[in-house]
Design a protein around this motif. Structure first.
Motif, PDB file in Angstrom:
ATOM      1  N   THR A   1      22.294  78.884  79.100  1.00 19.27           N
ATOM      2  CA  THR A   1      23.708  78.614  79.399  1.00 19.27           C
ATOM      3  C   THR A   1      24.137  79.240  80.718  1.00 19.27           C
ATOM      4  OG1 THR A   1      24.673  80.539  78.267  1.00 19.27           O
ATOM      5  CG2 THR A   1      24.162  78.602  76.913  1.00 19.27           C
ATOM      6  N   TYR A   2      23.253  80.038  81.344  1.00 23.33           N
ATOM      7  CA  TYR A   2      23.579  80.553  82.681  1.00 23.33           C
ATOM      8  C   TYR A   2      22.280  80.854  83.435  1.00 23.33           C
ATOM      9  CZ  TYR A   2      22.894  85.176  80.471  1.00 23.33           C
ATOM     10  OH  TYR A   2      22.385  86.253  79.798  1.00 23.33           O
ATOM     11  N   PRO A   3      22.302  80.734  84.763  1.00 22.34           N
ATOM     12  CA  PRO A   3      21.091  81.032  85.546  1.00 22.34           C
ATOM     13  C   PRO A   3      20.831  82.534  85.571  1.00 22.34           C
ATOM     14  CG  PRO A   3      22.924  80.519  87.007  1.00 22.34           C
ATOM     15  CD  PRO A   3      23.426  80.288  85.618  1.00 22.34           C
ATOM     16  N   LYS A   4      19.550  82.902  85.710  1.00 18.99           N
ATOM     17  CA  LYS A   4      19.145  84.307  85.657  1.00 18.99           C
ATOM     18  C   LYS A   4      18.408  84.662  86.938  1.00 18.99           C
ATOM     19  CE  LYS A   4      18.834  83.499  80.769  1.00 18.99           C
ATOM     20  NZ  LYS A   4      19.360  82.116  80.939  1.00 18.99           N
ATOM     21  N   ALA A   5      19.034  85.528  87.747  1.00 20.21           N
ATOM     22  CA  ALA A   5      18.430  85.955  89.017  1.00 20.21           C
ATOM     23  C   ALA A   5      18.757  87.421  89.220  1.00 20.21           C
ATOM     24  CB  ALA A   5      18.972  85.115  90.167  1.00 20.21           C
ATOM     25  N   VAL A   6      17.753  88.189  89.611  1.00 21.86           N
ATOM     26  CA  VAL A   6      17.887  89.642  89.698  1.00 21.86           C
ATOM     27  C   VAL A   6      17.166  90.110  90.949  1.00 21.86           C
ATOM     28  CG1 VAL A   6      17.269  91.808  88.553  1.00 21.86           C
ATOM     29  CG2 VAL A   6      18.017  89.865  87.174  1.00 21.86           C
TER      30      VAL A   6
ATOM     31  N   ARG B   1      12.270  93.815  83.262  1.00 20.63           N
ATOM     32  CA  ARG B   1      13.028  94.187  82.064  1.00 20.63           C
ATOM     33  C   ARG B   1      14.414  93.567  82.107  1.00 20.63           C
ATOM     34  NH1 ARG B   1      11.316  99.178  81.858  1.00 20.63           N
ATOM     35  NH2 ARG B   1      13.055  99.982  83.041  1.00 20.63           N
ATOM     36  N   GLU B   2      15.064  93.628  83.275  1.00 23.21           N
ATOM     37  CA  GLU B   2      16.415  93.050  83.343  1.00 23.21           C
ATOM     38  C   GLU B   2      16.376  91.540  83.109  1.00 23.21           C
ATOM     39  OE1 GLU B   2      18.876  94.130  86.666  1.00 23.21           O
ATOM     40  OE2 GLU B   2      20.464  92.731  86.054  1.00 23.21           O
ATOM     41  N   LEU B   3      15.384  90.867  83.694  1.00 25.67           N
ATOM     42  CA  LEU B   3      15.267  89.419  83.466  1.00 25.67           C
ATOM     43  C   LEU B   3      14.983  89.123  81.993  1.00 25.67           C
ATOM     44  CD1 LEU B   3      13.242  88.363  86.633  1.00 25.67           C
ATOM     45  CD2 LEU B   3      15.536  87.556  86.034  1.00 25.67           C
ATOM     46  N   ALA B   4      14.113  89.924  81.390  1.00 25.80           N
ATOM     47  CA  ALA B   4      13.780  89.703  79.967  1.00 25.80           C
ATOM     48  C   ALA B   4      15.018  89.900  79.099  1.00 25.80           C
ATOM     49  CB  ALA B   4      12.658  90.641  79.542  1.00 25.80           C
ATOM     50  N   HIS B   5      15.810  90.924  79.426  1.00 31.54           N
ATOM     51  CA  HIS B   5      17.043  91.143  78.647  1.00 31.54           C
ATOM     52  C   HIS B   5      18.014  89.983  78.835  1.00 31.54           C
ATOM     53  CE1 HIS B   5      16.490  95.784  78.236  1.00 31.54           C
ATOM     54  NE2 HIS B   5      15.459  95.093  77.796  1.00 31.54           N
ATOM     55  N   MET B   6      18.073  89.446  80.049  1.00 32.68           N
ATOM     56  CA  MET B   6      18.949  88.284  80.283  1.00 32.68           C
ATOM     57  C   MET B   6      18.484  87.091  79.447  1.00 32.68           C
ATOM     58  SD  MET B   6      19.616  88.460  84.386  1.00 32.68           S
ATOM     59  CE  MET B   6      21.160  87.565  84.575  1.00 32.68           C
ATOM     60  N   VAL B   7      17.173  86.935  79.314  1.00 35.59           N
ATOM     61  CA  VAL B   7      16.650  85.834  78.498  1.00 35.59           C
ATOM     62  C   VAL B   7      17.089  86.009  77.041  1.00 35.59           C
ATOM     63  CG1 VAL B   7      14.538  84.824  77.542  1.00 35.59           C
ATOM     64  CG2 VAL B   7      14.706  85.273  80.001  1.00 35.59           C
ATOM     65  N   VAL B   8      16.975  87.244  76.518  1.00 36.75           N
ATOM     66  CA  VAL B   8      17.391  87.482  75.127  1.00 36.75           C
ATOM     67  C   VAL B   8      18.890  87.256  74.970  1.00 36.75           C
ATOM     68  CG1 VAL B   8      17.607  89.210  73.307  1.00 36.75           C
ATOM     69  CG2 VAL B   8      15.516  89.095  74.670  1.00 36.75           C
ATOM     70  N   LYS B   9      19.660  87.756  75.929  1.00 37.38           N
ATOM     71  CA  LYS B   9      21.124  87.627  75.823  1.00 37.38           C
ATOM     72  C   LYS B   9      21.566  86.171  75.879  1.00 37.38           C
ATOM     73  CE  LYS B   9      22.290  92.205  77.540  1.00 37.38           C
ATOM     74  NZ  LYS B   9      22.734  93.024  78.690  1.00 37.38           N
ATOM     75  N   ASP B  10      20.719  85.317  76.446  1.00 32.56           N
ATOM     76  CA  ASP B  10      21.024  83.884  76.467  1.00 32.56           C
ATOM     77  C   ASP B  10      20.176  83.166  75.414  1.00 32.56           C
ATOM     78  OD1 ASP B  10      22.419  81.692  77.317  1.00 32.56           O
ATOM     79  OD2 ASP B  10      21.175  81.324  79.088  1.00 32.56           O
ATOM     80  N   GLY B  11      19.663  83.922  74.445  1.00 30.70           N
ATOM     81  CA  GLY B  11      18.905  83.321  73.346  1.00 30.70           C
ATOM     82  C   GLY B  11      19.761  82.285  72.644  1.00 30.70           C
ATOM     83  N   GLU B  12      19.117  81.264  72.118  1.00 27.41           N
ATOM     84  CA  GLU B  12      19.864  80.152  71.532  1.00 27.41           C
ATOM     85  C   GLU B  12      20.802  80.663  70.436  1.00 27.41           C
ATOM     86  OE1 GLU B  12      16.623  76.695  72.623  1.00 27.41           O
ATOM     87  OE2 GLU B  12      16.532  77.640  70.653  1.00 27.41           O
ATOM     88  N   GLY B  13      22.088  80.519  70.660  1.00 33.45           N
ATOM     89  CA  GLY B  13      23.099  80.907  69.679  1.00 33.45           C
ATOM     90  C   GLY B  13      23.393  82.395  69.610  1.00 33.45           C
ATOM     91  N   ALA B  14      22.776  83.201  70.476  1.00 33.52           N
ATOM     92  CA  ALA B  14      22.895  84.666  70.348  1.00 33.52           C
ATOM     93  C   ALA B  14      24.314  85.164  70.564  1.00 33.52           C
ATOM     94  CB  ALA B  14      21.961  85.348  71.339  1.00 33.52           C
ATOM     95  N   THR B  15      24.745  86.089  69.702  1.00 34.12           N
ATOM     96  CA  THR B  15      26.010  86.800  69.921  1.00 34.12           C
ATOM     97  C   THR B  15      25.799  88.313  69.972  1.00 34.12           C
ATOM     98  OG1 THR B  15      26.610  87.052  67.573  1.00 34.12           O
ATOM     99  CG2 THR B  15      27.238  84.993  68.635  1.00 34.12           C
TER     100      THR B  15
ATOM    101  N   LYS C   1      28.380  75.805  74.013  1.00 32.72           N
ATOM    102  CA  LYS C   1      28.978  77.116  74.254  1.00 32.72           C
ATOM    103  C   LYS C   1      28.162  77.917  75.263  1.00 32.72           C
ATOM    104  CE  LYS C   1      30.638  77.828  69.615  1.00 32.72           C
ATOM    105  NZ  LYS C   1      30.281  78.519  68.383  1.00 32.72           N
ATOM    106  N   VAL C   2      28.865  78.670  76.101  1.00 34.72           N
ATOM    107  CA  VAL C   2      28.190  79.571  77.026  1.00 34.72           C
ATOM    108  C   VAL C   2      28.022  80.922  76.342  1.00 34.72           C
ATOM    109  CG1 VAL C   2      28.431  80.781  79.221  1.00 34.72           C
ATOM    110  CG2 VAL C   2      29.010  78.353  79.061  1.00 34.72           C
ATOM    111  N   SER C   3      26.882  81.557  76.551  1.00 36.34           N
ATOM    112  CA  SER C   3      26.616  82.855  75.957  1.00 36.34           C
ATOM    113  C   SER C   3      27.724  83.848  76.288  1.00 36.34           C
ATOM    114  CB  SER C   3      25.290  83.399  76.486  1.00 36.34           C
ATOM    115  OG  SER C   3      25.210  84.791  76.235  1.00 36.34           O
ATOM    116  N   PRO C   4      28.139  84.672  75.301  1.00 30.29           N
ATOM    117  CA  PRO C   4      29.132  85.711  75.599  1.00 30.29           C
ATOM    118  C   PRO C   4      28.611  86.743  76.610  1.00 30.29           C
ATOM    119  CG  PRO C   4      28.217  85.985  73.383  1.00 30.29           C
ATOM    120  CD  PRO C   4      27.709  84.674  73.906  1.00 30.29           C
ATOM    121  N   PHE C   5      27.310  86.747  76.838  1.00 31.62           N
ATOM    122  CA  PHE C   5      26.739  87.702  77.785  1.00 31.62           C
ATOM    123  C   PHE C   5      26.624  87.139  79.203  1.00 31.62           C
ATOM    124  CE2 PHE C   5      24.969  88.943  73.623  1.00 31.62           C
ATOM    125  CZ  PHE C   5      25.331  90.276  73.601  1.00 31.62           C
ATOM    126  N   ALA C   6      27.060  85.904  79.412  1.00 30.68           N
ATOM    127  CA  ALA C   6      26.945  85.303  80.748  1.00 30.68           C
ATOM    128  C   ALA C   6      27.681  86.155  81.772  1.00 30.68           C
ATOM    129  CB  ALA C   6      27.506  83.880  80.734  1.00 30.68           C
TER     130      ALA C   6
END
Lengths: 413, 413
Positions: B161-166, B274-288, B4-9
């Motif tokens: 589940t998605y690349p993170k670039a800011v 901060r934005e990159l760190a938030h992206m990491v959390v939002k793509d946390g394993e199984g996170a909704t 599954k792809v994160s809902p935050f992708a």
């Protein structure tokens, strides 16, 4: 919420011998659910001595505060336990509920309220209505009988899938002294119906100081050496009640029985607590594996315990156990994150008797197939040798499964 | 393993401006999986300054040790990152692999091996074969181009589940300075493909000391203020590369640009992290759920951070969030277990703007229906006010779901 019974549930319970001077009665008081035994009264003969160990939470429940304040008196005539409501984070109303419950129990038993001990487990933050207690306690005091301990173990259950009751006996100067114990889990922890409670009963005669010291030592190596999910309840309580009635059968007080007899009693108490603690882990929410985590070679016992806890609490270690995956890399990670002295290049790790990593590298001799087969067993051991000193510790834990999430993701509503 | 792809992708990525002096190339080197981009080379113009922050693990990976030893030199000409194998707990062979990789990269780029920085993420304990690096790095150095940053973000992914670039930009003496960053999660943590890595690139000119101080402060309030599952990787690495090429467009070195310009740069760096760190959390394993945990009124900022972490790490809080259950009792439990000064009767708790508990009791005014509706949002805030002092902290985390267990219960095999 899962209704599965733990794979570790015993298929039958041995009949427990009664402890002279202890009587039990329990009932369905409808505290939170209908058709569920949720109120326990245990009564004790006059002169019964009590020792206790409580949660270290900075936000303890009202019953924990009540008991702590009464422990200095050292005497108990009754124990009242309810499930369904923890009476925690309930403010002035919570303190009032404990006082009213203790007064009702004292009237029913015929003693002062300071000889009543209380425990509550269940939802946090809901006011606990003391009226059902007042209504039932008179009758329970009249009905209390020596042989109700298994029903007592059932009355204190919350998400537990089976009652936990254990017995030990020990000879003191030729007289048999009995120790019985009951416990409930099951998240180890935790507000919403998972507090760890254990109540221990013995007919040994002893001073409060002797019992308190024996209990503190026994708890350190049992209830304080388990972890299901690293959370700590507001309400964790272990109480030991000693009626002293074995004195009538010739057992001298433990202080007068000699060092050997005292050690025998302490050993039986430690063993009783350990078996109950293991039963709590085996009934951990969603558990399918029972795991002993052994750390040795640390710089001190305390350091070893912190490392063992880091391994046992790691969600990644616990999910790997659920997947029967001999993922020793996650054990390395947990050792590394513990913050305790460690030298990667001296670290060795075993699953059971299989050494998988040695002195900072994968053990070239280890067979993945053999270790994978081992991981399918319900009871497992993980050993980490730091190679630094003599510090050692053991912690018992379980795996982290889908059912843990299912049980806890929607409990309150 | 869940696909599954994160809902935050994000549904689309903005085009990132290039940072002058930085070039990227990535390829499928087959390190662990076929048909997966797993090797990244970034090259830097001569004179590029590097700052770094690393895992506090006592069992760090070989690349972390390599980078730490090279940071004193302060100069970087290239970064080599592989996914699929962490080169951690690999002993002498691991150190040898880092040396051979750095030498191959140095030959390809034309510099000394001490100007090569390395990072690896993936399985722990498997020897990393340096041969694929030697084979690919020459070609990658020739192909490297300024616009490959999104592919670079893809090449360092593991369970992401998605690349993170800011990107961010800031004016220094009328010249635009660019900061770009990429990151990968996704268990925050963890041996088995979830290490947190982030690489930041800027054309600002600055000394190593200025960059190192700015990076350390930015990381404290971003990458070191997130938690997915409380585990800590052997390999966590954040590196900041500053090419200094903005000087050619009139941007003075940060040390000479004045306090306001330096603050602007530090603010942009902090915001980028901060934005990159938030992206990491939002793509946390199984996170909704993405959850900001705020603690205030603690006796100190450090105490507040410990309490916030106890809340954010609690499996019971995290499973309640997964169940959209406003279970503030578990927040009380987590505050209580943190071991920091707390007074139950002064504690207040909010979910979003809804105060659910006040001064040690359930808030009588709170509406369960309103709070339950709030809990359905994907982004949530939990606030705890200790009522004791001025200490405050923020931590970002996610929920603990079935998918976290599914992803982690059988990863290695």
């Amino acid at each position: 919420m899962s209704a599965k019974v733990s794979p570790f549930a015993p298929s039958a319970y041995p009949a427990l011998p009664a402890v002279d001077g202890v009587r039990f009665a329990s009932t369905e008081a409808g505290i939170r659910y209908s058709n569920r035994r949720d109120l326990l009264l245990a009564t004790f003969v006059p002169g019964t001595v009590v020792a206790g160990v409580f949660t270290r939470s900075k936000c303890p429940s009202a019953p924990v505060e009540w008991d702590r304040d009464r422990l200095a008196g050292g005497r108990a005539r009754a124990l009242v336990v309810n499930s369904g409501n923890a009476n925690a984070f309930t403010g002035r109303k919570g303190r009032e509920a404990t006082r009213l419950t203790a007064e009702a129990a004292a009237r029913a038993v015929g003693c002062g309220p300071d000889e009543i001990f209380l425990a509550s487990t269940g939802v946090i933050g809901e006011p606990l209505d003391p009226v059902p207690f007042e209504r039932h306690l008179d009758r329970l005091a009249r009905e209390a009988a020596p042989d109700g301990i298994l029903d007592a173990a059932r009355a204190i259950m919350t998400t537990d899938t089976y009652p936990k009751a254990v017995t030990r006996s020990v000879e003191i100067a030729g007289a048999t002294v009995t120790l019985n114990g009951i416990a409930k889990g099951a998240g180890m922890i935790a507000p919403d119906m998972a507090t760890m409670l254990s109540f221990l009963f013995t007919d040994a005669a002893a001073s409060q100081a002797t019992l308190q010291a024996a209990l503190a030592d026994a708890v350190a190596e049992s209830f304080n050496a388990i972890t299901i999910d690293s959370d700590t309840s507001t309400s964790d309580t272990v109480l030991l009640f000693a009626t002293g009635t074995a004195a009538a059968r010739g057992a001298p007080a433990l202080e007068e029985a000699g060092a050997e007899a005292l050690e025998a009693f302490r050993g039986a108490l430690a063993s009783l607590c350990r078996e109950l603690a293991h039963m709590v882990v085996k009934d951990g929410e969603g558990a399918t594996k029972f795991v002993e985590v052994r750390v040795r070679g640390a710089v001190s016992d305390q350091s070893a315990k912190r490392i063992a806890r880091a391994i046992a609490d790691s969600p990644l270690v616990k999910t790997a156990l659920a997947g029967e995956d001999a993922n020793w890399g996650r054990v390395v990670m947990a050792v590394g994150k513990a913050g305790e002295p460690a030298d990667r290049d001296r670290l060795s790790i075993w699953f059971g008797d299989f050494r998988v990593a040695h002195e900072g590298e994968r053990d070239p001799a280890y067979s993945e197939a053999a270790v994978s087969a081992y991981m399918k067993a319900p009871e497992l051991a993980i050993t980490a040798d730091l190679g630094l000193g003599d510090g050692a510790a053991r912690i018992w834990t379980c795996d982290l499964t889908h059912d843990y999430v299912a049980i806890n993701a929607d409990y309150r509503s």
